[in-house]
Design an enzyme around this catalytic site. Structure first.
Site, PDB file in Angstrom:
ATOM      1  N   TYR A  39       0.688  -1.017  -0.077  1.00  0.00           N
ATOM      2  CA  TYR A  39       0.171   0.191   0.060  1.00  0.00           C
ATOM      3  C   TYR A  39       0.838   1.243   0.015  1.00  0.00           C
ATOM      4  O   TYR A  39       1.994   1.213   0.664  1.00  0.00           O
ATOM      5  CB  TYR A  39      -0.875   0.006   1.296  1.00  0.00           C
ATOM      6  N   HIS A 116     -11.378  -2.503  -3.027  1.00  0.00           N
ATOM      7  CA  HIS A 116     -10.635  -3.770  -3.276  1.00  0.00           C
ATOM      8  C   HIS A 116     -11.863  -4.628  -3.669  1.00  0.00           C
ATOM      9  O   HIS A 116     -11.670  -5.492  -5.068  1.00  0.00           O
ATOM     10  CB  HIS A 116      -9.852  -4.158  -2.398  1.00  0.00           C
ATOM     11  N   CYS A 124     -12.730  -6.776   1.739  1.00  0.00           N
ATOM     12  CA  CYS A 124     -12.042  -5.494   1.923  1.00  0.00           C
ATOM     13  C   CYS A 124     -12.438  -4.554   0.733  1.00  0.00           C
ATOM     14  O   CYS A 124     -12.801  -4.642  -0.226  1.00  0.00           O
ATOM     15  CB  CYS A 124     -10.639  -5.957   1.338  1.00  0.00           C
TER      16      CYS A 124
HETATM   17 ZN   LIG Z   1      -7.539  -4.969  -0.144  1.00  0.00          ZN
END
Ligand SMILES: [Zn+2]
Length: 232
Positions: A39, A116, A124
């Protein structure tokens, strides 16, 4: 600087109330064989706003959607039982996420934010990201369709495969390494095996597929630079 037109939101899938640091996420992602945290931005449970992987670097957070996106995560996303998906965002996290989105939007001219779960069969980030934040993009998100990452693999063919084969050969040359003859424009068994040899040598996921991470690693290798590390 690469083109970035979308933000993809994530959660760390950690239980409500549990603090998570960038170093911890970095360690999890390293354990998966990645080059560290996938990330770009992390929002801690108290609304802390931390940098992860540099924004210039392609992330590792959403399959087929890494080249033109930023990955932003918040700490949390599951209930205290550690399993049930739950929107655990605290008021401070919501405030911080909003600030992140607005700043990143303005800095990169981003057109859309997605969750996501819109691109993978996952919970998510445990809330409907598009629905909640679409208004920030003033309608630009309506006509948006993502450009998928190019991934070469067994059976692929064409000029991009020729280019990849040339790079594998050039890399072997830098190491004076012998190996199977590579030619043609088909990603065959030999190309796959040589790709795996390359990936192992550079310490990245050795799946024999050529996506953005493998291509980037090749650029570094051919420039005689050490393998990429997300946190430097
Ligand atoms: Zn994710």
């Amino acid at each position: 600087m690469r083109i970035i037109d979308e933000i993809i939101l994530h959660c760390t899938a950690t239980p409500e109330g549990r603090a998570v640091s960038v170093a911890e996420i970095d360690a999890w992602h390293r354990a998966r064989g990645w080059s560290g945290i996938g990330y770009h931005r992390v929002v801690g449970i108290n609304g802390e706003r931390w940098a992860g992987r540099p924004v210039e670097a392609i992330g590792a957070h959403c399959e087929d959607h890494n080249v033109r996106t930023l990955g932003v995560t918040y700490a949390g996303g599951v209930a205290k039982d550690g399993r049930t998906a739950k929107d655990t965002r605290t008021a401070a996290q919501k405030e911080a996420l909003l600030a992140e989105l607005v700043e990143l939007r303005d800095r990169f001219g981003i057109k859309k934010v997605s969750g996501h779960n819109e691109y993978a069969a996952k919970a998510c980030p445990s809330f409907d990201a598009s629905k909640e934040y679409d208004y920030l993009f003033e309608g630009r998100s309506k006509g948006f369709s993502p450009v998928l990452d190019t991934v070469l693999k067994r059976g692929s063919y064409g000029p991009q495969v020729v280019e990849w084969i040339d790079k594998l050969k050039a890399w072997r040359k830098t190491l004076a390494m012998a190996g199977a003859t590579l030619r043609g424009d088909v990603f065959d068994h030999q190309v796959e095996m040589t790709t795996i040899v390359f990936q192992k040598a550079r310490g990245i996921v050795a799946d024999g597929k050529v996506g953005p991470q493998t291509l980037h690693e090749m650029e570094l290798a051919l420039a005689y630079k050490p393998p990429f590390q997300a946190l430097g």
